[in-house]
Motif scaffolding. Structure first.
Motif, mmCIF file in Angstrom:
data_model
loop_
_atom_site.group_PDB
_atom_site.id
_atom_site.type_symbol
_atom_site.label_atom_id
_atom_site.label_comp_id
_atom_site.label_asym_id
_atom_site.label_seq_id
_atom_site.Cartn_x
_atom_site.Cartn_y
_atom_site.Cartn_z
ATOM 1 N N ILE A 184 0.833 -1.202 0.000
ATOM 2 C CA ILE A 184 0.000 0.000 0.000
ATOM 3 C C ILE A 184 0.867 1.251 0.000
ATOM 4 O O ILE A 184 0.573 2.232 -0.704
ATOM 5 N N ARG B 252 0.849 4.225 -2.776
ATOM 6 C CA ARG B 252 0.664 5.631 -2.399
ATOM 7 C C ARG B 252 1.805 6.505 -2.919
ATOM 8 O O ARG B 252 1.580 7.647 -3.326
ATOM 9 N N ARG C 143 -6.117 -4.757 -0.664
ATOM 10 C CA ARG C 143 -5.101 -3.711 -0.814
ATOM 11 C C ARG C 143 -5.569 -2.613 -1.757
ATOM 12 O O ARG C 143 -5.369 -1.422 -1.485
ATOM 13 N N ALA D 284 -6.077 1.361 -0.939
ATOM 14 C CA ALA D 284 -5.372 2.387 -1.712
ATOM 15 C C ALA D 284 -6.337 3.273 -2.490
ATOM 16 O O ALA D 284 -6.021 4.440 -2.786
#
Length: 266
Positions: A82, A86, A122, A126
């Motif tokens: 993650i 990002r 995930r 996100a």
């Protein structure tokens, strides 16, 4: 449809030269490979990001997206995956790119159900951050989820508008799907389409567009028939095949070939 190429085909090329190639050969945009080997990756600072964005703006070329390497279904803790996504999203925001590419990346010891659940969890996490920064995460049809049928198992679980699909025509073909099948499955999620050409399923060395066996004509025809107006991005995998001809000498003919397919389909 608008045309782009990936910097996977021009490994390590400085950004001013990438912009020049796109402008010279009639491409509207560029997909940037976001890797430490390249000029653009999440480790560059604010000044470098501003310089890259400025080069593209001055050249009149769009940054289509960032081709990242996060593997959303891979075994292990969620946190590092993650965080990697990002970082890509922050970079895309700073460059004005609308998309970030991620891979599935499950391993053979995982059941499909387990891999799908990990990837969806995930991506769902996100996606909230993607919405905040105004960038869309695209799961590429690749490796463990190379077909649209596999990819939509994950995307259906996520159910977030900031998570979609990147259609790599080689992988869906290798997975046994016809373009009409792939489009029907991916159309609610489709961000853009990566085109390429190869000699055979056993020889994936990149070839000039139209010189191989991939169903590019059928793919463009399906997209046109459904009035899809997104991006076609030529992903020429020169980085992985040193013996392949330089992309720079193929760009003009590649754009012309895609133009003929678009005209024929219209």
């Amino acid at each position: 449809m608008r045309l782009a190429f990936s910097t996977l085909g021009v490994p390590g090329l400085p950004i001013p030269d990438v912009v020049r190639l796109a402008a010279t050969h009639g491409y509207h945009g560029v997909e940037l490979r976001a890797h430490p080997e390249e000029p653009v990756h999440p480790g560059i600072g604010a000044g470098e990001r501003a310089d890259v964005a400025g080069e593209f703006k001055a050249g009149g070329i769009e940054i289509l997206g960032l081709a990242g390497y996060a593997r959303v279904a891979a075994p292990g803790d969620d946190g590092p995956v993650i965080d990697e996504i990002r970082g890509l999203l922050d970079l895309a925001r700073d460059l004005g790119a609308p998309y970030v590419r991620v891979f599935p990346g499950a391993d053979r010891e995982q059941t499909p159900e387990r891999a799908d659940a990990i990837a969806a969890r995930r991506l769902g996490t996100a996606a909230e951050y993607a919405g905040d920064v105004g960038v869309r995460i695209l799961l590429e049809t690749h490796d463990s989820h190379r077909t649209a049928a596999a990819a939509i198992r994950v995307l259906g679980l996520v159910g977030h508008r900031h998570v979609g699909a990147l259609w790599d025509v080689m992988h869906t073909w290798l997975g046994g799907e016809q373009p009409a099948e792939t489009y029907a499955a991916l159309s609610p999620y489709l961000g853009y389409v990566q085109v390429k050409d190869i000699a055979s399923a056993d020889d994936t060395t990149p070839l000039p567009l139209g010189a191989g066996v991939l169903p590019l004509s059928d793919t463009v025809e399906v997209l046109s028939r459904h009035e899809w107006d997104g991006w076609l991005c030529w992903e020429y995998e020169k980085r992985w095949y040193e013996e392949a001809a330089p992309l720079e000498g193929l760009l003009e003919a590649g754009r012309a070939h895609l133009g003929r397919l678009l005209n024929d389909s219209a």
